[in-house]
Scaffold this active site. Sequence first.
Site, PDB file in Angstrom:
ATOM      1  N   SER A 137     -96.829-110.793 -26.238  1.00  0.00           N
ATOM      2  CA  SER A 137     -96.926-112.018 -27.023  1.00  0.00           C
ATOM      3  C   SER A 137     -97.085-113.236 -26.116  1.00  0.00           C
ATOM      4  O   SER A 137     -96.652-113.241 -24.965  1.00  0.00           O
ATOM      5  CB  SER A 137     -95.666-112.202 -27.877  1.00  0.00           C
ATOM      6  OG  SER A 137     -95.516-111.134 -28.774  1.00  0.00           O
TER       7      SER A 137
HETATM    8  N1  SAH Z   1     -92.499-107.590 -28.412  1.00  0.00           N
HETATM    9  C1  SAH Z   1     -93.718-107.499 -27.608  1.00  0.00           C
HETATM   10  C2  SAH Z   1     -94.947-107.627 -28.460  1.00  0.00           C
HETATM   11  C3  SAH Z   1     -95.604-106.315 -28.607  1.00  0.00           C
HETATM   12  S1  SAH Z   1     -97.010-106.256 -29.666  1.00  0.00           S
HETATM   13  C4  SAH Z   1     -93.663-108.519 -26.488  1.00  0.00           C
HETATM   14  O1  SAH Z   1     -92.593-108.895 -26.089  1.00  0.00           O
HETATM   15  O2  SAH Z   1     -94.688-108.912 -25.977  1.00  0.00           O
HETATM   16  C5  SAH Z   1     -96.293-105.433 -31.063  1.00  0.00           C
HETATM   17  C6  SAH Z   1     -95.848-104.033 -30.863  1.00  0.00           C
HETATM   18  O3  SAH Z   1     -95.420-103.555 -32.135  1.00  0.00           O
HETATM   19  C7  SAH Z   1     -96.899-103.054 -30.389  1.00  0.00           C
HETATM   20  O4  SAH Z   1     -96.479-102.456 -29.187  1.00  0.00           O
HETATM   21  C8  SAH Z   1     -97.004-102.027 -31.517  1.00  0.00           C
HETATM   22  O5  SAH Z   1     -97.222-100.712 -31.084  1.00  0.00           O
HETATM   23  C9  SAH Z   1     -95.657-102.172 -32.171  1.00  0.00           C
HETATM   24  N2  SAH Z   1     -95.571-101.696 -33.546  1.00  0.00           N
HETATM   25  C10 SAH Z   1     -96.487-101.798 -34.550  1.00  0.00           C
HETATM   26  N3  SAH Z   1     -96.030-101.213 -35.672  1.00  0.00           N
HETATM   27  C11 SAH Z   1     -94.785-100.731 -35.372  1.00  0.00           C
HETATM   28  C12 SAH Z   1     -93.804-100.012 -36.104  1.00  0.00           C
HETATM   29  N4  SAH Z   1     -93.977 -99.672 -37.381  1.00  0.00           N
HETATM   30  N5  SAH Z   1     -92.656 -99.677 -35.477  1.00  0.00           N
HETATM   31  C13 SAH Z   1     -92.454 -99.993 -34.183  1.00  0.00           C
HETATM   32  N6  SAH Z   1     -93.342-100.674 -33.433  1.00  0.00           N
HETATM   33  C14 SAH Z   1     -94.498-101.041 -34.017  1.00  0.00           C
END
Ligand code: SAH
Length: 223
Positions: A70
């Site tokens: 993010s």
């Molecule tokens: N928190 C991260 C952002 C990651 S992007 C940061 O600090 O940068 C969002 C993430 O959510 C992705 O890795 C994706 O695989 C995950 N995601 C999407 N749907 C999900 C679900 N149902 N359960 C768990 N993770 C999920």
Amino acid sequence: MNSIDLGGVGMTSQRTRERLIERLRERGIDNERVLEVMRVMPRHIFLDEALSHRAYEDTALPIGYSQTISQPYIVALMTQLLLAAGPRARVLEVGTGCGYQAAILSQLVDQVYTVERIKPLLAKARERFRLLGLRNVTALHSDGGLGWDQHAPYDAIITTAAPRQVPEELLYQLAPDGLLVIPVGTDDGQELRVIHRQGDSSHFEEEVVTHVKFVPLLSGVAR
Ligand code: SAH
């Protein structure tokens, strides 16, 4: 809470990091604890080496598997919103990704539980938590749209992937006066919402904060 050992990360100039913090301030982040944690946390550790030189730009970057880390401003904003109504002891994050948001939270709350559906991403994130000595982060390979029942209730839940609608399971796993910070919508448009459980009731107050762009919340897990 634990303190970060910064040994060996001096190659990223302090000035680049300070510039990022100034930008966050300009954009309205005013929680000094959040700013301090963002200043100290080494974001480059959460990226592949080829991209680590861009780690302190205020931008989302790819982390593989079509996912992103993010944007720092969004991490700061969501963290600030999560802490706005007072301290939060137990927090669930849905969407660990590279682990950056969880690492930031680990310095500001007692316990962080985080759930990721893509197994290799979770494995890498766990390795980073270990490397940074973050002992209050517990991670699980699972579909976070269902929350993480075992450790519920949570004082706050933060979702870093966007569902089309708020999953009811997440609401059920909120403690009294608990807070859900969540992007909701589709690729065509998402809004960042803060949903506040009213005492121990099943009434929730909702506030739309801003427009955002997150990857979609998908169901099921991936190996
Ligand atoms: N928190 C991260 C952002 C990651 S992007 C940061 O600090 O940068 C969002 C993430 O959510 C992705 O890795 C994706 O695989 C995950 N995601 C999407 N749907 C999900 C679900 N149902 N359960 C768990 N993770 C999920």
